[in-house]
Design a protein around this motif. Structure first.
Motif, PDB file in Angstrom:
ATOM      1  N   GLU A  37     -10.599  -1.582   2.827  1.00 19.21           N
ATOM      2  CA  GLU A  37      -9.656  -0.894   1.948  1.00 19.21           C
ATOM      3  C   GLU A  37      -8.220  -1.166   2.370  1.00 19.21           C
ATOM      4  N   GLN A  38      -7.981  -1.178   3.690  1.00 16.61           N
ATOM      5  CA  GLN A  38      -6.634  -1.478   4.181  1.00 16.61           C
ATOM      6  C   GLN A  38      -6.228  -2.902   3.825  1.00 16.61           C
ATOM      7  N   LYS A  39      -7.189  -3.836   3.976  1.00 17.64           N
ATOM      8  CA  LYS A  39      -6.879  -5.225   3.641  1.00 17.64           C
ATOM      9  C   LYS A  39      -6.610  -5.380   2.148  1.00 17.64           C
ATOM     10  N   VAL A  40      -7.407  -4.656   1.343  1.00 14.08           N
ATOM     11  CA  VAL A  40      -7.179  -4.711  -0.107  1.00 14.08           C
ATOM     12  C   VAL A  40      -5.802  -4.146  -0.448  1.00 14.08           C
ATOM     13  N   GLU A  41      -5.459  -3.014   0.199  1.00 11.42           N
ATOM     14  CA  GLU A  41      -4.138  -2.418  -0.037  1.00 11.42           C
ATOM     15  C   GLU A  41      -3.018  -3.362   0.406  1.00 11.42           C
ATOM     16  N   GLU A  42      -3.222  -3.973   1.595  1.00 12.19           N
ATOM     17  CA  GLU A  42      -2.208  -4.922   2.079  1.00 12.19           C
ATOM     18  C   GLU A  42      -2.079  -6.107   1.147  1.00 12.19           C
TER      19      GLU A  42
ATOM     20  N   LYS B 188       4.977 -10.771  -6.660  1.00 12.57           N
ATOM     21  CA  LYS B 188       5.260 -10.700  -8.095  1.00 12.57           C
ATOM     22  C   LYS B 188       6.713 -10.299  -8.336  1.00 12.57           C
ATOM     23  N   HIS B 189       7.148  -9.264  -7.576  1.00 12.87           N
ATOM     24  CA  HIS B 189       8.536  -8.814  -7.730  1.00 12.87           C
ATOM     25  C   HIS B 189       9.524  -9.881  -7.279  1.00 12.87           C
ATOM     26  N   GLU B 190       9.158 -10.581  -6.180  1.00 13.02           N
ATOM     27  CA  GLU B 190      10.033 -11.646  -5.708  1.00 13.02           C
ATOM     28  C   GLU B 190      10.122 -12.775  -6.721  1.00 13.02           C
TER      29      GLU B 190
ATOM     30  N   TYR C  87      -0.393  -5.039  -1.977  1.00 15.92           N
ATOM     31  CA  TYR C  87       1.043  -4.889  -1.722  1.00 15.92           C
ATOM     32  C   TYR C  87       1.723  -6.250  -1.658  1.00 15.92           C
ATOM     33  N   GLU C  88       1.069  -7.195  -0.973  1.00 15.03           N
ATOM     34  CA  GLU C  88       1.644  -8.544  -0.869  1.00 15.03           C
ATOM     35  C   GLU C  88       1.754  -9.199  -2.242  1.00 15.03           C
TER      36      GLU C  88
END
Length: 490
Positions: A308-313, A322-324, A316-317
Motif C-alpha cells: 500500500e505504501q509503494k502504491v501510494e508512493e 503529471k503536474h510537472e 504520488y510520483e
C-alpha cells in the motif's frame, strides 16, 4: 487489563489464585496439589514482574499446609516444615528462573505469538520450571528420609512433566485473560466460540467421560479433539485458544481421576501420566500452530502495508510527474513565465468574472526593440540573457494577482486584474523605464536594450481576452512607429 496495581495488591491476587487452584485440585480432582498451580506462578510473574514472587511463595506455602491438613498429617513436624520450605523455595525459584528466561521476549510482546520465541523460549522455560521445582520438591523427601510414592527418579520425572504441562496449559490462558480484559467479541466470534465450546464439551464427554465405555466406538480417540482445537487456533484469538486448551485438559483430568474415559480404560495404572504425556505434546503443538498463523498473518499485514505504501508512493510520483509535465507544457523554459498556451488557459479561467461583473482589467503587450540586432551582434546567449532580464523586471512590477507570460520570441504579456487604464499605463511606464536603465555586461561589452508596450483595457463589447490582445497589439504597433521605447494605449 490496564489497571496499575500496587505490589501488595497483585501479590494477594497471585497468592489467592494459586491457593484456589491448589484447593480445587486437592478437593475436586483428588491429586497432588503443588504442581497444577505452577501455571499460576509463571502467569503471575509474566503479568506483574519479579515482585510477584512473594505471592507465589505464600501461595505455595499455604497449599502445602492444606495438603498436610487434608491428608491428616501434622504440618508442624520438622520433616513437614522442611518439605514445605523446600517446596516453597523450589516453586518460587523455578518461577523466577522461567521468568528470567522469557523476560526479554515478553517485553517485545512476541513470547506467545512467535514460533521461534514459543519453541525456544517459552516451552524451554516451562520445562525449566518443572525440572527445578521437581528437584526441590521430590529431593527434599530423600533428604528427610521419606520415600517418594514411585521412587526418587521416577518422581522427579513425573513432577517435571506435571509442572511443565501446568505452565503450558494454564499460563497462556491466565495471561491472556488478564492482559486482554475486557475482551471485545463480535456476534460472529461469540457464535463460533459457543459452538466450539459445546462441541469440545460433547467430545470430552464421550472420550473422557462415562459415555466412552457405553458407546465403545473406535473413532473416540483423544486425537479427535485436535479438529476443534486447531480450528480455534487458526480462526480465533490466542485467548480463546488457550482457554479451549485448558477446558480440554480439565475435562480429561477430571475423567481420568473419576475412572472414566480413554486414558483410564486403556491405561488404568498410569492414566494420569499417560494423559500428561499426551497433552504435553498435543497442546504445545496447538500453541505452535497458532503462533505460525499469527506470525503469517502479521507478515501478510506487513507485506500489505508495504504494498500500500509503494502504491501510494507510486501514485504520488505519477501525480507529481503529471503536474510537472503539465507545468512544463504551460511554462516557458527560458523565463519560467507562462508560455502562450499557459497564459491564455490561465487568463480565460478568470476572464469571465470580469465580463459578468464589469470589473476593470487591463493588458500589457511588450516587445523588445530591435532584438534581432542584439542577437546578431552579441550572440544568442546574450539574447537569452536579455529575455531573462525582461521577464525578471516583469515579475518585479507584478502583483500577486497579475498573470505574466512570454507568448513569442521577444513578446511578453501582462494581465492586470482590477486595473483601470490610468493605472495600467503607469505600470507600463515603470516597467519601460526600469528596462531602459538595465545594462548587461557581456565580454566587457555593455549591452543596453529597450522595450515598447501596448496597453489595452476591458471594454463593454469584449467577450474574450483576444479582443484586448488585438487592441494592445495595435497600441504596440503605434509605439514602434513613433520611435520605440515607449508605451501607448489603445
Amino acid at each position: 487489563m490496564n489497571t496499575q496495581l500496587k505490589p501488595w495488591q497483585f501479590n494477594i491476587i497471585v497468592c489467592s489464585v494459586y491457593l484456589l487452584f491448589g484447593l480445587f485440585t486437592m478437593q475436586v480432582l483428588k491429586t497432588l496439589a503443588v504442581w497444577p498451580p505452577a501455571g499460576v506462578a509463571l502467569a503471575g510473574l509474566m503479568l506483574f514482574g519479579r515482585k510477584a514472587w512473594l505471592g507465589v511463595a505464600s501461595g505455595t506455602c499455604l497449599v502445602v499446609l492444606f495438603y498436610f491438613y487434608l491428608s491428616g498429617l501434622n504440618p508442624l513436624t520438622f520433616k513437614h516444615i522442611a518439605i514445605n520450605a523446600a517446596t516453597t523455595t523450589g516453586n518460587t525459584f523455578a518461577a523466577l528462573t522461567a521468568f528470567w528466561l522469557i523476560n526479554r521476549k515478553l517485553k517485545q510482546h512476541t513470547l506467545l505469538t512467535s514460533v521461534t520465541s514459543l519453541a525456544r523460549v517459552f516451552i524451554v522455560a516451562c520445562i525449566a520450571i518443572g525440572v527445578i521445582s521437581a528437584l526441590f520438591g521430590v529431593g527434599i523427601y530423600s533428604l528427610v528420609g521419606i520415600e517418594w510414592f514411585d521412587g526418587l527418579y521416577v518422581g522427579i520425572l513425573n513432577w517435571s512433566i506435571s509442572n511443565a504441562l501446568a505452565a503450558i496449559v494454564f499460563t497462556p490462558a491466565l495471561y491472556f485473560l488478564w492482559r486482554n480484559w475486557p475482551h471485545p467479541v463480535t456476534l460472529s466470534e461469540f457464535s463460533k466460540l459457543l459452538l466450539l465450546t459445546l462441541t469440545v464439551v460433547l467430545l470430552c464427554y464421550f472420550i473422557f467421560g462415562p459415555a466412552y465405555t457405553a458407546m465403545t466406538l473406535p473413532f473416540l480417540q483423544p486425537a479427535l479433539l485436535l479438529f476443534p482445537l486447531l480450528y480455534t487456533a487458526t480462526r480465533l484469538s490466542p485467548t480463546a485458544t488457550s482457554c479451549m486448551n485448558m477446558l480440554v485438559f480439565f475435562s480429561a483430568w477430571i475423567g481420568s481421576n473419576q475412572g472414566w474415559g480413554y486414558f483410564y480404560y486403556h491405561h488404568p495404572k498410569s492414566a494420569e501420566v499417560t494423559m500428561q504425556f499426551f497433552f504435553l505434546f498435543t497442546l504445545s503443538a496447538v500453541l505452535l500452530i497458532q503462533a505460525v498463523f499469527i506470525q503469517r498473518k502479521k507478515e501478510q499485514q506487513k507485506l500489505t502495508t508495504m504494498l500500500e505504501q509503494k502504491v501510494e508512493e507510486r501514485t504520488y510520483e505519477l501525480e507529481r510527474a503529471k503536474h510537472e509535465a503539465l507545468a512544463l507544457s504551460l511554462t516557458d523554459y527560458l523565463t519560467q513565465l507562462y508560455n502562450r498556451r499557459g497564459f491564455f488557459e490561465t487568463v480565460n479561467k478568470q476572464f469571465e468574472q470580469y465580463i459578468n461583473h464589469q470589473n476593470a482589467c487591463s493588458l500589457l503587450l511588450l516587445d523588445l526593440d530591435q532584438f534581432k540586432t542584439i542577437n546578431d551582434k552579441y550572440g544568442h546567449a546574450t539574447g537569452d540573457e536579455v529575455i531573462r532580464t525582461t521577464a525578471h523586471k516583469l515579475i518585479q512590477h507584478s502583483r500577486t494577482s497579475d498573470i505574466a507570460g512570454r507568448i513569442g520570441g521577444e513578446e511578453f504579456v501582462l494581465f492586470l486584474p482590477m486595473t483601470n487604464k490610468h493605472t495600467a499605463f503607469a505600470i507600463a511606464e515603470k516597467i519601460r523605464v526600469d528596462i531602459e536603465q538595465q545594462d548587461i555586461i557581456v565580454d566587457n561589452n555593455h549591452v543596453k536594450f529597450t522595450v515598447s508596450i501596448g496597453v489595452s483595457t476591458l471594454q463593454a463589447n469584449d467577450q474574450h481576452i483576444e479582443s484586448m490582445l488585438k487592441r494592445a497589439d495595435k497600441a504596440l504597433y503605434q509605439a514602434k512607429n513613433r520611435g520605440r521605447n515607449q508605451a501607448q494605449c489603445s
